[in-house]
Write an enzyme that holds these catalytic residues in place. Structure first.
Site, PDB file in Angstrom:
ATOM      1  N   SER A 143       0.976  -1.122  -0.264  1.00 29.70           N
ATOM      2  CA  SER A 143       0.073  -0.081   0.104  1.00 29.70           C
ATOM      3  C   SER A 143       0.752   1.084  -0.196  1.00 29.70           C
ATOM      4  O   SER A 143       2.506   1.004   0.628  1.00 29.70           O
ATOM      5  CB  SER A 143      -0.518  -0.256   1.119  1.00 29.70           C
ATOM      6  OG  SER A 143      -1.291   1.208   1.611  1.00 29.70           O
ATOM      7  N   TYR A 156      -1.782  -1.588  10.387  1.00 27.66           N
ATOM      8  CA  TYR A 156      -1.596  -1.616   9.176  1.00 27.66           C
ATOM      9  C   TYR A 156      -0.679  -1.633   8.552  1.00 27.66           C
ATOM     10  O   TYR A 156       0.201  -1.478   8.023  1.00 27.66           O
ATOM     11  CB  TYR A 156      -2.591  -0.803   8.555  1.00 27.66           C
ATOM     12  CG  TYR A 156      -3.444  -0.647   7.360  1.00 27.66           C
ATOM     13  CD1 TYR A 156      -3.673  -2.110   6.593  1.00 27.66           C
ATOM     14  CD2 TYR A 156      -2.829   0.118   6.006  1.00 27.66           C
ATOM     15  CE1 TYR A 156      -4.362  -2.220   5.497  1.00 27.66           C
ATOM     16  CE2 TYR A 156      -2.966   0.223   5.014  1.00 27.66           C
ATOM     17  CZ  TYR A 156      -4.071  -1.290   4.315  1.00 27.66           C
ATOM     18  OH  TYR A 156      -4.216  -1.441   3.528  1.00 27.66           O
ATOM     19  N   LYS A 160       2.341  -3.192   5.994  1.00 27.40           N
ATOM     20  CA  LYS A 160       3.103  -3.204   4.682  1.00 27.40           C
ATOM     21  C   LYS A 160       3.987  -2.411   4.186  1.00 27.40           C
ATOM     22  O   LYS A 160       4.523  -2.543   3.467  1.00 27.40           O
ATOM     23  CB  LYS A 160       2.219  -1.418   4.050  1.00 27.40           C
ATOM     24  CG  LYS A 160       0.126  -1.862   4.605  1.00 27.40           C
ATOM     25  CD  LYS A 160       0.090  -3.487   3.234  1.00 27.40           C
ATOM     26  CE  LYS A 160      -1.335  -3.288   3.486  1.00 27.40           C
ATOM     27  NZ  LYS A 160      -1.561  -4.626   2.428  1.00 27.40           N
TER      28      LYS A 160
HETATM   29  N1  LIG Z   1      -9.189  -0.232  -1.068  1.00 25.57           N
HETATM   30  C1  LIG Z   1      -7.875   0.333  -1.203  1.00 25.57           C
HETATM   31  O1  LIG Z   1      -7.877   1.846  -0.060  1.00 25.57           O
HETATM   32  C2  LIG Z   1      -5.947  -0.416  -0.683  1.00 25.57           C
HETATM   33  C3  LIG Z   1      -5.049   0.224  -0.765  1.00 25.57           C
HETATM   34  C4  LIG Z   1      -4.108   0.014  -0.367  1.00 25.57           C
HETATM   35  C5  LIG Z   1      -3.532  -1.590  -0.276  1.00 25.57           C
HETATM   36  N2  LIG Z   1      -5.153  -2.192   0.086  1.00 25.57           N
HETATM   37  C6  LIG Z   1      -4.542  -4.025  -0.160  1.00 25.57           C
HETATM   38  O2  LIG Z   1      -5.141  -4.443  -1.069  1.00 25.57           O
HETATM   39  C7  LIG Z   1      -5.046  -5.809  -0.324  1.00 25.57           C
HETATM   40  C8  LIG Z   1      -6.921  -6.158  -0.494  1.00 25.57           C
HETATM   41  O3  LIG Z   1      -7.792  -5.324  -0.305  1.00 25.57           O
HETATM   42  P1  LIG Z   1      -8.907  -4.834  -0.975  1.00 25.57           P
HETATM   43  O4  LIG Z   1      -8.954  -3.212  -0.543  1.00 25.57           O
HETATM   44  O5  LIG Z   1      -9.610  -4.948  -2.346  1.00 25.57           O
HETATM   45  O6  LIG Z   1     -10.475  -5.106   0.843  1.00 25.57           O
HETATM   46  P2  LIG Z   1     -11.380  -6.262   0.510  1.00 25.57           P
HETATM   47  O7  LIG Z   1     -11.952  -6.148   1.911  1.00 25.57           O
HETATM   48  O8  LIG Z   1     -12.292  -5.963  -0.538  1.00 25.57           O
HETATM   49  O9  LIG Z   1     -11.051  -7.565  -0.091  1.00 25.57           O
HETATM   50  C9  LIG Z   1      -9.848  -8.670   0.109  1.00 25.57           C
HETATM   51  C10 LIG Z   1      -9.894 -10.051   0.673  1.00 25.57           C
HETATM   52  O10 LIG Z   1      -9.130 -10.381   1.441  1.00 25.57           O
HETATM   53  C11 LIG Z   1     -10.043 -11.305   1.805  1.00 25.57           C
HETATM   54  N3  LIG Z   1      -9.505 -11.845   3.187  1.00 25.57           N
HETATM   55  C12 LIG Z   1      -9.366 -11.510   4.615  1.00 25.57           C
HETATM   56  N4  LIG Z   1      -8.861 -11.797   5.778  1.00 25.57           N
HETATM   57  C13 LIG Z   1      -8.113 -13.351   4.516  1.00 25.57           C
HETATM   58  C14 LIG Z   1      -7.568 -14.143   4.850  1.00 25.57           C
HETATM   59  N5  LIG Z   1      -7.238 -14.758   6.536  1.00 25.57           N
HETATM   60  N6  LIG Z   1      -7.132 -15.413   4.495  1.00 25.57           N
HETATM   61  C15 LIG Z   1      -7.634 -15.414   3.291  1.00 25.57           C
HETATM   62  N7  LIG Z   1      -8.282 -13.896   3.124  1.00 25.57           N
HETATM   63  C16 LIG Z   1      -8.262 -13.437   3.828  1.00 25.57           C
HETATM   64  C17 LIG Z   1     -11.190 -10.675   1.961  1.00 25.57           C
HETATM   65  O11 LIG Z   1     -12.477 -11.964   2.590  1.00 25.57           O
HETATM   66  C18 LIG Z   1     -11.840 -10.405   0.724  1.00 25.57           C
HETATM   67  O12 LIG Z   1     -12.098 -11.243   0.219  1.00 25.57           O
HETATM   68  C19 LIG Z   1      -5.329  -5.498   1.010  1.00 25.57           C
HETATM   69  O13 LIG Z   1      -3.406  -6.349   0.970  1.00 25.57           O
HETATM   70  C20 LIG Z   1      -5.155  -4.269   1.244  1.00 25.57           C
HETATM   71  O14 LIG Z   1      -4.748  -3.938   2.582  1.00 25.57           O
HETATM   72  C21 LIG Z   1      -6.147  -1.489  -0.173  1.00 25.57           C
END
Ligand SMILES: NC(=O)c1ccc[n+]([C@@H]2O[C@H](COP(=O)([O-])OP(=O)(O)OC[C@H]3O[C@@H](n4cnc5c(N)ncnc54)[C@H](O)[C@@H]3O)[C@@H](O)[C@H]2O)c1
Length: 281
Positions: A143, A156, A160
């Site tokens: 991130s 968090y 990251k």
């Molecule tokens: N949304 C943002 O703004 C953003 C920004 C930077 C980074 N990220 C990163 O992107 C990645 C995806 O997140 P997202 O934003 O799509 O969120 P999201 O909640 O839409 O998707 C995350 C997925 O991970 C799954 N998950 C959670 N715990 C789990 C576990 N223990 N084992 C297996 N699967 C698990 C959830 O069920 C979900 O389907 C994450 O690593 C998040 O930190 C997101």
């Protein structure tokens, strides 16, 4: 790696958000897709949608915080398809609060998914990918929070920064030892996903939440609002596919003002300043 068609992509956290967008994008490239997620019902629905486009989909319920689950994922992937060419360690969760007010369970849950999940993915898949001797690429989702820090996001941010460090180390090791596997670290800004509802997948054994003070609460609500107008996850997936083809390590937001967050931190260090308190935009 130029040719994706017919090859195998593994995506964790594939039932929602960025992971689902990655699975859909790989399917559109003609890849076989292994979709792993802890949320069984959402995974089933997501896999059915991706199956309509991909040559093959394997859906595996996995808790990435558990080494044995990720080891099983690798075993099932190789049993089904005989290889993994693209590994996306993407599953992630978030919790907000004050550093000293978080519960032990807050730390254990988020470190388990976001950091140990990536470690388990690397340990289970990379030796198999090396032994297979084929082209491959590791994509770890960090991130912008891995390149900067903000108040009330310590747990968090720690995970990251860890994912960025692990990924940079792996890139340098592969370069130093002549390993041809590609490595990327994905550092999105604000993306419109379900991450603000991360607690839906919080294990009952780690249910005890820390105290969230008024400032942390306000910060959390403002962030949640901003996320609803964030970029669509498909944009990240598009960048990742381009990044794999171009062997690009840092997959960062297209907007220079977002990447600037990392520069402010670097300038603090270079100019011997204390950390600049700034809001993420
Ligand atoms: N949304 C943002 O703004 C953003 C920004 C930077 C980074 N990220 C990163 O992107 C990645 C995806 O997140 P997202 O934003 O799509 O969120 P999201 O909640 O839409 O998707 C995350 C997925 O991970 C799954 N998950 C959670 N715990 C789990 C576990 N223990 N084992 C297996 N699967 C698990 C959830 O069920 C979900 O389907 C994450 O690593 C998040 O930190 C997101």
């Amino acid at each position: 790696m130029q040719r994706l068609e017919g090859r195998v992509a593994v995506v964790t956290g594939a039932a929602s958000g960025i992971g689902l967008a990655l699975a859909e994008r790989f399917a559109a490239e003609g890849m076989k897709v292994v979709m792993a997620d802890v949320e069984a019902a959402a995974l089933e629905t997501a896999a059915a949608a991706v199956r309509a486009r991909a040559p093959a989909v394997l859906a595996v319920r996995v808790d990435v915080a558990r080494a044995e689950d990720v080891e099983r994922l690798a075993g099932e992937t190789y049993a089904a398809f005989g290889a993994a060419h693209v590994l996306c360690n993407n599953a992630g969760v978030a919790v907000l609060g004050g550093v000293h007010e978080h519960s032990l369970a807050d730390w254990q849950w988020v470190l388990g998914v976001n950091l140990w999940g990536v470690i388990h993915g690397v340990r289970a898949f990379v030796p198999r990918m090396l032994a297979g001797g084929e082209e491959g690429h590791i994509v770890n989702t960090a991130s912008m929070a891995g390149l900067t820090t903000a108040p009330f996001m310590s747990v968090y941010d720690v995970t990251k920064h860890g994912v960025v460090a692990l990924s940079e180390s792996m890139y340098k090791e592969f370069a130093a030892t002549g390993v041809s596997l590609g490595v990327s670290v994905v550092c999105p800004g604000l993306i419109n996903t379900n991450i603000t509802r991360s607690a839906r997948n919080r294990p009952s054994a780690l249910a005890e939440e820390g105290k969230v003070g008024p400032m942390a609460q306000a910060f959390s609500e403002a962030l949640a609002t901003r996320l609803t107008t964030g970029y669509p996850p498909a944009e990240v997936a598009e960048q990742v596919v381009r990044g794999i083809r171009q062997r690009r390590f840092y997959i960062v937001p297209a907007q220079p003002e977002v990447r600037q967050w990392a520069a402010v931190r670097a300038q603090d260090i270079i100019e011997l300043r204390n950390p600049t308190l700034r809001e993420r935009s």
